[in-house]
Scaffold this motif. Structure first.
Motif, mmCIF file in Angstrom:
data_model
loop_
_atom_site.group_PDB
_atom_site.id
_atom_site.type_symbol
_atom_site.label_atom_id
_atom_site.label_comp_id
_atom_site.label_asym_id
_atom_site.label_seq_id
_atom_site.Cartn_x
_atom_site.Cartn_y
_atom_site.Cartn_z
ATOM 1 N N ARG A 1 32.424 32.173 44.104
ATOM 2 C CA ARG A 1 33.430 33.559 44.710
ATOM 3 C C ARG A 1 34.147 34.524 44.280
ATOM 4 N NH1 ARG A 1 36.526 30.626 48.581
ATOM 5 N NH2 ARG A 1 38.903 30.754 48.975
ATOM 6 N N PRO A 2 34.266 35.136 45.397
ATOM 7 C CA PRO A 2 34.968 35.588 44.074
ATOM 8 C C PRO A 2 36.323 35.978 43.797
ATOM 9 C CG PRO A 2 35.709 36.367 47.337
ATOM 10 C CD PRO A 2 34.626 35.557 46.203
ATOM 11 N N HIS A 3 36.447 36.582 42.626
ATOM 12 C CA HIS A 3 37.711 36.798 41.607
ATOM 13 C C HIS A 3 38.895 37.902 41.742
ATOM 14 C CE1 HIS A 3 35.236 33.772 39.178
ATOM 15 N NE2 HIS A 3 35.841 33.325 39.916
ATOM 16 N N ALA A 4 40.184 37.401 40.701
ATOM 17 C CA ALA A 4 41.010 38.580 41.264
ATOM 18 C C ALA A 4 40.174 39.728 41.172
ATOM 19 C CB ALA A 4 41.424 38.260 40.404
ATOM 20 N N MET A 5 39.481 40.103 39.916
ATOM 21 C CA MET A 5 39.035 41.698 39.826
ATOM 22 C C MET A 5 38.406 42.257 40.731
ATOM 23 S SD MET A 5 40.243 42.140 37.841
ATOM 24 C CE MET A 5 39.492 44.278 37.103
ATOM 25 N N ASP A 6 37.630 40.730 41.555
ATOM 26 C CA ASP A 6 36.771 41.416 43.201
ATOM 27 C C ASP A 6 37.685 42.051 44.065
ATOM 28 O OD1 ASP A 6 34.259 40.878 41.735
ATOM 29 O OD2 ASP A 6 35.072 38.417 41.820
ATOM 30 N N PHE A 7 38.982 41.309 43.722
ATOM 31 C CA PHE A 7 40.068 41.268 45.304
ATOM 32 C C PHE A 7 40.840 42.725 44.874
ATOM 33 C CE2 PHE A 7 39.856 36.764 46.363
ATOM 34 C CZ PHE A 7 39.201 37.443 48.351
ATOM 35 N N ILE A 8 41.023 43.176 43.466
ATOM 36 C CA ILE A 8 41.472 44.348 42.972
ATOM 37 C C ILE A 8 40.586 45.201 43.062
ATOM 38 C CG2 ILE A 8 42.272 45.566 40.609
ATOM 39 C CD1 ILE A 8 43.335 42.721 39.944
ATOM 40 N N ASN A 9 39.324 45.327 42.829
ATOM 41 C CA ASN A 9 38.249 46.293 43.053
ATOM 42 C C ASN A 9 38.470 47.193 44.524
ATOM 43 O OD1 ASN A 9 37.929 46.883 40.234
ATOM 44 N ND2 ASN A 9 36.549 45.843 40.098
ATOM 45 N N LEU A 10 38.157 45.828 45.277
ATOM 46 C CA LEU A 10 38.377 46.204 47.055
ATOM 47 C C LEU A 10 39.409 46.014 47.907
ATOM 48 C CD1 LEU A 10 35.334 43.086 47.505
ATOM 49 C CD2 LEU A 10 34.862 45.327 47.920
ATOM 50 N N VAL A 11 40.075 45.776 47.669
ATOM 51 C CA VAL A 11 41.414 46.031 48.208
ATOM 52 C C VAL A 11 42.115 47.037 47.965
ATOM 53 C CG1 VAL A 11 43.591 44.923 49.195
ATOM 54 C CG2 VAL A 11 41.206 43.054 49.191
ATOM 55 N N PHE A 12 42.717 47.010 46.421
ATOM 56 C CA PHE A 12 43.189 48.333 46.332
ATOM 57 C C PHE A 12 42.443 49.760 45.468
ATOM 58 C CE2 PHE A 12 44.716 43.619 45.538
ATOM 59 C CZ PHE A 12 46.263 44.462 45.933
ATOM 60 N N LYS A 13 43.032 50.547 45.435
ATOM 61 C CA LYS A 13 42.753 51.351 45.024
ATOM 62 C C LYS A 13 43.079 52.028 43.354
ATOM 63 C CE LYS A 13 40.581 54.776 48.465
ATOM 64 N NZ LYS A 13 41.750 53.993 49.503
ATOM 65 N N ASN A 14 42.646 52.663 42.251
ATOM 66 C CA ASN A 14 43.150 53.102 41.091
ATOM 67 C C ASN A 14 43.585 52.111 40.660
ATOM 68 O OD1 ASN A 14 43.039 55.509 42.748
ATOM 69 N ND2 ASN A 14 42.834 56.253 41.060
ATOM 70 N N PHE A 15 43.526 51.045 40.299
ATOM 71 C CA PHE A 15 44.117 49.948 39.387
ATOM 72 C C PHE A 15 43.818 50.442 38.719
ATOM 73 C CE2 PHE A 15 43.237 46.289 36.851
ATOM 74 C CZ PHE A 15 44.765 45.207 37.066
ATOM 75 N N THR A 16 44.803 50.531 37.860
ATOM 76 C CA THR A 16 45.254 51.030 36.482
ATOM 77 C C THR A 16 46.247 49.811 35.255
ATOM 78 O OG1 THR A 16 46.032 52.860 37.687
ATOM 79 C CG2 THR A 16 46.606 52.922 34.646
ATOM 80 N N GLU A 17 44.402 49.395 34.702
ATOM 81 C CA GLU A 17 45.402 48.112 34.130
ATOM 82 C C GLU A 17 46.156 48.093 32.672
ATOM 83 O OE1 GLU A 17 42.068 45.397 33.328
ATOM 84 O OE2 GLU A 17 43.740 43.954 32.075
ATOM 85 N N LEU A 18 46.928 47.270 32.149
ATOM 86 C CA LEU A 18 48.525 47.625 31.331
ATOM 87 C C LEU A 18 47.560 45.971 30.931
ATOM 88 C CD1 LEU A 18 51.464 48.574 33.774
ATOM 89 C CD2 LEU A 18 49.781 50.257 32.113
ATOM 90 N N HIS A 19 48.080 46.033 29.316
ATOM 91 C CA HIS A 19 47.952 45.536 28.454
ATOM 92 C C HIS A 19 48.997 44.375 27.908
ATOM 93 C CE1 HIS A 19 43.306 45.319 28.996
ATOM 94 N NE2 HIS A 19 43.162 46.452 29.426
ATOM 95 N N GLY A 20 49.005 43.169 27.125
ATOM 96 C CA GLY A 20 50.161 42.520 26.404
ATOM 97 C C GLY A 20 51.357 42.634 26.622
ATOM 98 N N ASP A 21 51.655 41.322 26.236
ATOM 99 C CA ASP A 21 53.574 41.144 26.065
ATOM 100 C C ASP A 21 54.211 41.876 24.912
ATOM 101 O OD1 ASP A 21 52.444 39.623 24.021
ATOM 102 O OD2 ASP A 21 53.208 37.267 24.056
ATOM 103 N N ARG A 22 54.110 42.870 24.050
ATOM 104 C CA ARG A 22 54.414 43.262 22.988
ATOM 105 C C ARG A 22 54.943 41.931 22.100
ATOM 106 N NH1 ARG A 22 51.996 46.325 25.973
ATOM 107 N NH2 ARG A 22 52.821 48.474 26.558
ATOM 108 N N CYS A 23 54.651 41.115 21.837
ATOM 109 C CA CYS A 23 55.094 39.880 21.329
ATOM 110 C C CYS A 23 53.848 39.196 20.474
ATOM 111 C CB CYS A 23 55.977 38.328 22.254
ATOM 112 S SG CYS A 23 57.130 39.619 22.797
ATOM 113 N N PHE A 24 52.463 39.000 21.134
ATOM 114 C CA PHE A 24 51.543 38.211 20.391
ATOM 115 C C PHE A 24 50.577 38.520 20.724
ATOM 116 C CE2 PHE A 24 48.420 34.366 20.190
ATOM 117 C CZ PHE A 24 48.874 34.239 19.101
ATOM 118 N N GLY A 25 50.515 38.926 21.843
ATOM 119 C CA GLY A 25 48.397 39.430 21.757
ATOM 120 C C GLY A 25 48.762 40.103 23.920
ATOM 121 N N ASP A 26 47.156 40.127 24.017
ATOM 122 C CA ASP A 26 46.995 40.073 25.405
ATOM 123 C C ASP A 26 45.868 38.917 25.917
ATOM 124 O OD1 ASP A 26 47.213 41.759 27.893
ATOM 125 O OD2 ASP A 26 45.117 43.090 27.132
#
Lengths: 278, 316
Positions: free
Chosen positions: B66-91
């Motif tokens: 089954r397609p996952h979130a990343m599959d949809f992100i790549n197919l439905v949206f353009k130029n996905f720019t991922e941002l990381h981390g919670d600024r407290c503990f980790g990503d």
């Protein structure tokens, strides 16, 4: 079956004695009751039924609200027993209409709203009624400018109302917004146990979070965690004192000091606003 | 990889794929065969997936292909720019978050990702977030609010992770804060249950103005396994538990918990990623078009009214 159910059953047979879960001492039930269900020997905090909790915090003459909101069976749910039957049984055993009572009354000299849960009512689980009553309590408190205290005990969302129970997490969390918007104090008291959907919604949204000694508090229950990580959990894990150390609760307060503590905090938290308004 | 009841369909699919490889333009015989097989596939898949019982539906929702979130992100949206981390503990890699273009409009996308390969699944913890995942989601949602960006969430998780670290770092608090934050966000929020909507861990990304669900996705208060173990005291009663909980898209729509059911082409998403993405794009666009007409205050009000209505009780 909750601890209290066992209590009640014995009571029918007019049992006068019980054993402390923790220190195994033999306890005289009337004495235990008088001591707010705290073991006089080891200070182990037994569950306290909702009505007794209200009696321990509010002056006599408090008023119960939203009692006309009663449970239904939207999914026509049946596991080993129909949900309707479980509800009836819980109502008979506890003498309550649902797992949460909302009362308006005086905490010493302060007019407050208190929402109290009862573990004896299907494990204090949150279904549509608990959600609705809590939500209305928030709105009511906000309209009347009353501080809200929630004394919580719950295994989580009520499975027998399926997804509708899950949605109560969203509803109650949004209810808290009515209080935050006006700067009305909202204090939660987490008692044994506070887990699952209740823990992960209005319980942890308190401005100030108090825990009772030894209370089990967490998102997942210890058994689920042990099964997942395939390890034994360390002693004291997910207990109130552990959460205090991890910075997840503000204080651990003995049941006998709860009224005093709540009063002081609420007095401090409401003092300046009242002063400004006058 | 296919489920037991998909065996016939899977064989048909293999034949089609093979024939497609062998076919060159003008080969009448192969063309006719291909047409026939494709027609047959459509017919049988429609038959098969329309008749699934709730427990089979759960298995389709968890299907390895089954397609996952990343599959949809790549197919439905353009130029996905991922941002990381919670600024407290980790990503937390169980939750992906960032900005992307949707029909030329910048939006924030936050999704739960289970991972595809074994290594990736481990990294992403099978899509079971820790508190830092929810705190990252909150951070990005707040950022989107500040920039006036609509937020789209993609829900696909067995649940929030039940582990030592998760508890120590306040899983409950993180989920509660997420519910509250999304509830009062002053920008449009659309949530889509793309696969498994597992309990509070799913709802933490599900407080939205519009909640969509794919046809074969499920959304429930507890996993069927958990429900069976607790209420039936028997892990094997998953069929009964799945049925009793009313967790299918159709049931959820009837209960008023979701606003629309997005159809799955070819009966199930895993046979046609592009088709699924196309439909999702269409539904999202429709939702956003309505929501963009509302002011920030109206958006919050809309969400409050939506969740206020949830629940069934009697009133004297």
């Amino acid at each position: 079956m909750g601890l209290l159910d066992r209590f009640r059953k014995r009571e029918e047979k007019e049992a006068l004695w019980t054993k402390c879960e923790n220190c195994k001492s033999i306890l005289y039930i009337p004495e235990l009751r008088a001591n707010l269900n705290v073991c006089p020997k080891c200070q182990y905090h037994f569950n306290l039924p909702a009505k007794e909790r209200l009696g321990s915090l509010l002056e006599e003459g408090y008023k119960l609200l939203f009692e006309d909101i009663k449970p239904a069976d939207p999914l026509n749910f049946k596991d080993t027993k129909p949900y309707k039957e479980r509800l009836k049984q819980a109502q008979e055993q506890t003498g309550l209409t649902e797992a949460m009572l909302v009362a308006e009354g005086l905490l010493k000299d302060l007019q407050v709203l208190i929402a109290v849960m009862d573990f004896g009512f299907i494990g204090g689980s949150m279904g549509s009624v608990v959600g609705e009553r809590f939500y209305r309590a928030c709105k009511y408190a906000s309209q009347k400018g009353l501080p809200l205290v929630a004394v919580i005990t719950s295994g989580g969302a009520r499975m027998q109302e399926g997804i509708l129970s899950l949605m109560q997490m969203a509803k109650t969390s949004m209810g808290v917004g009515y209080l935050k918007e006006k700067g009305i104090p909202y204090i939660t008291v987490l008692t044994d146990p506070t887990t699952g959907g209740v823990s992960a919604s209005f319980a942890f949204l308190g401005d100030i979070i108090i825990a009772e000694p030894g209370a089990l508090i967490g998102f997942a229950g210890p058994r689920v965690i042990e099964q997942t990580i395939k390890q034994k959990l360390p002693e004291g894990f997910q207990r109130a004192e552990f959460l205090l150390e991890k910075g997840m609760v503000d204080m651990v307060v003995h049941r006998k000091e709860l009224k005093e503590t709540l009063h002081r905090l609420l007095h401090m938290a409401t003092y300046w606003k009242r002063y400004v308004e006058v | 990889m296919h489920l037991e009841f998909e065996k016939e369909l899977s064989e048909l699919h293999q034949k089609i794929q093979q024939l497609k490889r062998l076919y060159t333009i003008g080969e009448k015989e192969k063309e006719a065969e291909l047409r026939y097989l494709q027609r047959e596939f459509k017919k049988r898949s429609r038959q098969l997936y329309s008749k699934l019982d709730p427990w089979e539906r759960v298995q389709v929702a968890r299907h390895p292909n089954r397609p996952h979130a990343m599959d949809f992100i790549n197919l439905v949206f353009k130029n996905f720019t991922e941002l990381h981390g919670d600024r407290c503990f980790g990503d937390d890699k169980a939750i992906v978050a960032g900005f992307a273009y949707f029909y030329g409009m910048p939006v924030a996308v936050i999704g739960q990702e289970k991972g595809r390969t074994t290594k990736e699944k481990m990294e992403r913890n099978f899509g079971m977030p820790h508190p830092e995942g929810y705190r990252k989601a909150i951070r990005i949602a707040r950022l989107a609010e500040r920039y006036g960006m609509p937020v789209i969430t993609l829900i696909d998780t067995p649940g929030a992770y039940p582990g030592i670290g998760a508890e120590e770092r306040g899983q409950s608090e993180a989920i509660a804060q997420s519910l509250y934050t999304f509830g009062y966000l002053r920008v449009p929020v659309v949530a889509v249950v793309i696969g498994e909507g597992g309990s509070g861990g799913a709802l933490a990304l599900g407080v939205a103005n519009r909640v969509l669900i794919f046809e074969n996705a499920v959304y429930s208060v507890i996993s069927p396994e958990g429900c069976a173990a607790i209420l039936w005291k028997d892990q094997n009663k998953v069929k009964e538990a799945s049925r009793a909980m009313k967790l299918t898209a159709r049931d959820l729509f009837n209960l008023g918990v979701v606003d629309a059911v997005v159809p799955e082409p070819e009966g199930a998403l895993h046979w046609d990623y592009e088709g699924g993405a196309r439909l999702l794009r269409y539904f999202l666009r429709k939702c956003l078009r309505d929501l963009l007409k509302l002011s920030p205050e109206e958006l919050v009000e809309d969400r409050i009214r939506k969740f206020e209505r949830m629940g069934v009780f009697t009133k004297a």
